[in-house]
Design a protein around this motif. Structure first.
Motif, PDB file in Angstrom:
ATOM      1  N   GLY A 425       8.621  34.324  10.629  1.00 24.33           N
ATOM      2  CA  GLY A 425      10.013  33.673  10.880  1.00 24.33           C
ATOM      3  C   GLY A 425      10.841  33.314   9.622  1.00 24.33           C
ATOM      4  O   GLY A 425      11.866  33.376   9.893  1.00 24.33           O
ATOM      5  N   ARG A 430      14.108  32.878  11.657  1.00 20.38           N
ATOM      6  CA  ARG A 430      14.046  31.980  12.879  1.00 20.38           C
ATOM      7  C   ARG A 430      13.078  31.038  12.605  1.00 20.38           C
ATOM      8  O   ARG A 430      12.118  31.071  12.019  1.00 20.38           O
ATOM      9  N   THR A 431      13.204  29.970  13.834  1.00 24.48           N
ATOM     10  CA  THR A 431      12.031  29.114  13.773  1.00 24.48           C
ATOM     11  C   THR A 431      10.855  29.672  14.471  1.00 24.48           C
ATOM     12  O   THR A 431      10.790  30.212  15.471  1.00 24.48           O
ATOM     13  N   GLU A 433       7.418  30.618  16.357  1.00 24.17           N
ATOM     14  CA  GLU A 433       6.742  30.129  17.688  1.00 24.17           C
ATOM     15  C   GLU A 433       5.566  30.995  17.786  1.00 24.17           C
ATOM     16  O   GLU A 433       5.501  32.280  17.386  1.00 24.17           O
ATOM     17  N   TYR A 434       4.762  30.401  18.514  1.00 25.44           N
ATOM     18  CA  TYR A 434       3.482  31.172  19.105  1.00 25.44           C
ATOM     19  C   TYR A 434       3.148  30.405  19.988  1.00 25.44           C
ATOM     20  O   TYR A 434       2.890  29.414  20.463  1.00 25.44           O
ATOM     21  N   LYS A 437       5.244  27.828  21.611  1.00 30.52           N
ATOM     22  CA  LYS A 437       4.936  26.529  20.800  1.00 30.52           C
ATOM     23  C   LYS A 437       5.694  26.427  19.368  1.00 30.52           C
ATOM     24  O   LYS A 437       5.115  27.550  18.804  1.00 30.52           O
ATOM     25  N   LYS A 438       6.754  25.750  18.794  1.00 32.84           N
ATOM     26  CA  LYS A 438       7.371  25.995  17.807  1.00 32.84           C
ATOM     27  C   LYS A 438       6.349  25.321  16.604  1.00 32.84           C
ATOM     28  O   LYS A 438       5.787  24.500  16.830  1.00 32.84           O
ATOM     29  N   GLU A 440       5.945  23.982  12.995  1.00 32.47           N
ATOM     30  CA  GLU A 440       6.794  23.216  12.227  1.00 32.47           C
ATOM     31  C   GLU A 440       6.148  22.645  10.989  1.00 32.47           C
ATOM     32  O   GLU A 440       4.725  23.124  10.702  1.00 32.47           O
ATOM     33  N   LYS A 540       3.779  19.433  22.199  1.00 31.80           N
ATOM     34  CA  LYS A 540       5.107  19.928  22.270  1.00 31.80           C
ATOM     35  C   LYS A 540       5.459  20.602  23.594  1.00 31.80           C
ATOM     36  O   LYS A 540       4.427  21.130  24.253  1.00 31.80           O
ATOM     37  N   ARG A 542       6.779  23.657  25.761  1.00 26.77           N
ATOM     38  CA  ARG A 542       6.934  25.151  25.564  1.00 26.77           C
ATOM     39  C   ARG A 542       8.552  25.656  25.705  1.00 26.77           C
ATOM     40  O   ARG A 542       9.448  24.978  26.376  1.00 26.77           O
ATOM     41  N   VAL A 543       8.788  26.390  24.831  1.00 24.54           N
ATOM     42  CA  VAL A 543      10.216  26.970  24.857  1.00 24.54           C
ATOM     43  C   VAL A 543      10.158  28.552  25.153  1.00 24.54           C
ATOM     44  O   VAL A 543       9.437  29.077  25.214  1.00 24.54           O
ATOM     45  N   THR A 549      12.444  36.445  19.707  1.00 22.64           N
ATOM     46  CA  THR A 549      10.969  35.970  19.843  1.00 22.64           C
ATOM     47  C   THR A 549      10.056  36.865  19.067  1.00 22.64           C
ATOM     48  O   THR A 549       9.976  38.112  19.675  1.00 22.64           O
TER      49      THR A 549
END
Length: 592
Positions: A425, A430-431, A433-434, A437-438, A440, A540, A542-543, A549
């Motif tokens: 990332g 980019r933020t 994700e796995y 889930k972000k 952080e 969190k 989910r995105v 991604t």
């Protein structure tokens, strides 16, 4: 008889042994992957609490146990409550195991009248078996009564393995949850893993081992008269409930031997078939847990990526270790013949290995047991060549994520996966994700604790042993090999493996205390960090997956994952390895 007297040339023998080793490796992995699939499906049911109708009677027994203990199955736990439950549970186990050792002379099932274990050794052993390390600084048949072996050590083999699996259950729930404060119930997970996974597998495997000649009795040690005669004609043959401990020792990646020689002893590992099945049993549950992970997150490709990374690293180290041992000791090869024994080593390094297994099976066993955080040995790693001994050491220093211990290997590799996507990332802006889930800052802080706890304990402990007189007094060899003995011991303790370079005399107050601290924090500092990470991920939402991604499956991610594992290990341990096995190898091969 030397190789020169045989009609086969040395080159032909070397080629034949090498071919057999590669065939053994192929059979091992093939059988492993086939056997792991149905067990992975079963573990998925155990984690979800979904059991088929034929097990309804077992479910009723389970509910009775929970009512007796006052456990509400439906009540979930946050990560702090889950972690506290596991810490208290294992601390009680430490106290029980310590007490049984200290009072074993006054307790039953001690036909040899073995005295109480010393305070420092009992402390070390209690932590060792509670942390799934099973480091042993003592000779089992000369130290532990049958009651201690069964009620303390064997029971802890089950409970420490169940703890590791429970943690990975909780971690996967955190990844799979849409948005939840609960990671499940620790008491339910521990009970179900023990009742429905570890006990059935152990009973079946113990019966197989007894059929092959592994001892299982409560008889007193057997005095026999040897053919040697004279003053040394009498010998005491140790007996005991071996098969029942051997089964869970392997399946739970525990590794503690009933006998001092561990799985090199014919009463623990009598045949080539038991040797193969023991290696398979070490990897069986860690591999099946990968299948379970794929099922629980709804994407088997994610599990395939993790398993591919584990297998690739394992194959590289295994082939390197086998090749190093089949080369033999270059000093002996330079002389041509070992004058003391009249034997050439041109067929490979057989020192410290059992002839019923040979070089290939011994080197493969060493790689399997250190990759899987097991610690059982069927050969003496102190007798391996410098690079042959470095292979098992490196597998531990990579964080025991190459298959790893039951539960610990998978959650360790998942933590590495989080770091890998975080690095990716940063590179693409980019933020990270796995699995939706972000990732952080808090997750990275917990991941850092989980990944750096064992290296800090290993390197600090080795440094302390290297400057303390009592640490240096335990060395059997000077120079780089002596340093390797210390480095291997602390690596093994902090990473909860339990195997050793046998040349180190570690049953002293200094090493028992130092290793006890390393084993406890190497296990439970990581578990607390992993559960905190799981709790944060569970909360969190989910995105959705977008075009930007990073796919966490396929060859690209496998390469990234392997690179992250190796990078972390190299940054931590290459300077230490350079002082031990690497410089020792260069001393043996001055032209390199």
């Amino acid at each position: 008889m030397t190789f020169a007297t045989n009609s086969l040339t040395t080159t032909t023998i070397g080629s034949l042994v090498t071919g057999q080793s590669w065939m053994l490796l192929a059979v091992f992995l093939g059988v492993l992957f086939v056997a792991a699939w149905p067990l992975g499906l079963w573990l998925t049911r155990v984690a979800d609490g979904r059991f088929p109708a034929p097990l309804s009677r077992g479910a009723r027994m389970e509910r009775g146990l929970f009512r007796l203990a006052g456990v509400d199955v439906a009540q979930g736990m946050g990560w702090k409550t889950y972690a506290l439950a596991l810490l208290v549970f294992n601390l009680i186990g430490v106290l029980v195991v310590y007490g049984l050792q200290r009072f074993q002379l006054s307790l039953p099932l001690n036909p040899q009248g073995l005295p109480a274990v010393s305070a420092d050794s009992a402390f070390n052993t209690a932590i060792s078996f509670a942390s799934n390390t099973n480091w042993q600084g003592y000779s089992g048949e000369a130290t532990m009564s049958y009651l201690t072996q069964m009620l303390a050590l064997t029971v802890q083999n089950f409970l420490s393995a169940a703890t590791g699996i429970a943690v990975v259950f909780a971690f996967i729930r955190g990844l799979a949850a849409r948005s939840s404060a609960s990671l499940g119930n620790a008491w339910v997970d521990l009970t179900r893993v023990t009742l429905y996974v570890l006990l059935p597998l152990s009973i079946a495997f113990a019966l197989f081992l007894t059929s092959q000649g592994v001892v299982q009795n409560l008889d007193a040690y057997l005095p026999v008269t040897t053919l040697q005669g004279g003053a040394d004609a009498m010998q005491s043959i140790a007996m005991g409930p071996v098969a029942s401990q051997e089964a869970i020792k392997m399946l739970g990646t525990n590794g503690g031997g009933f006998f001092n020689a561990n799985s090199a002893h014919p009463f623990e590992n009598p045949t080539a078939l038991t040797n193969l099945l023991q290696m398979l049993s070490i990897f069986l549950i860690p591999t099946a847990l990968c299948v379970m992970f794929g099922k629980l997150v709804g994407d088997l490709r994610q599990a395939g990526a993790l398993l591919a990374a584990m297998t690739l690293i394992f194959l590289i180290v295994a082939t390197g270790t086998i090749a190093s041992e089949q080369q033999g000791n270059p000093l002996i090869a330079a002389l041509g013949v070992d004058q003391a024994h009249g034997m050439s080593q041109s067929g490979g390094n057989m020192e410290g290995k059992e002839t019923r297994f040979g070089i290939g099976a011994s080197a493969l066993f060493a790689t399997v047991t250190t990759a899987a955080s097991c610690g059982a040995v069927n050969a003496m790693h102190d007798s391996f060549t410098p690079l042959g001994g470095m292979g098992p050491m490196v597998l531990m220093q990579l964080g025991e994520v190459v298959f790893g211990g039951v539960g610990t290997g998978l959650y360790g590799m998942l933590v590495v996966a989080l770091v890998a996507v975080f690095l990716a990332g940063l590179m693409i802006g980019r933020t990270p994700e796995y699995l939706g889930k972000k990732i952080e800052p808090f997750e990275m802080k917990m991941a850092a604790i989980a990944l750096l706890a064992a290296p800090i304990l290993t390197l600090a402990g080795t440094a302390l042993a290297g400057v303390h007189p009592e640490g240096l007094a335990g060395l059997a060899n000077p120079g780089p090999h002596g340093f390797s003995e210390m480095l291997y011991a602390l690596t093994s303790g902090a990473n909860n493996n339990g195997s050793a370079f046998a040349g180190l005399s570690a049953n002293t107050p200094f090493y028992n205390t130092l290793q006890g601290v390393a084993m406890w924090f190497g296990r439970f500092a990581v578990i607390v960090a992993v559960l905190a990470l799981a709790g944060s991920l569970a909360a969190k939402k989910r995105v959705p997956v977008t075009a930007g991604t990073l796919p966490t499956h396929g060859p690209l991610f496998v390469t990234l994952l392997v690179g992250t594992v190796v990078l972390i290990g190299l940054l931590n341990f290459v300077p230490a390895l350079a002082l031990g096995p690497i410089v020792e190898h260069l001393m043996l091969y001055p032209g390199h």
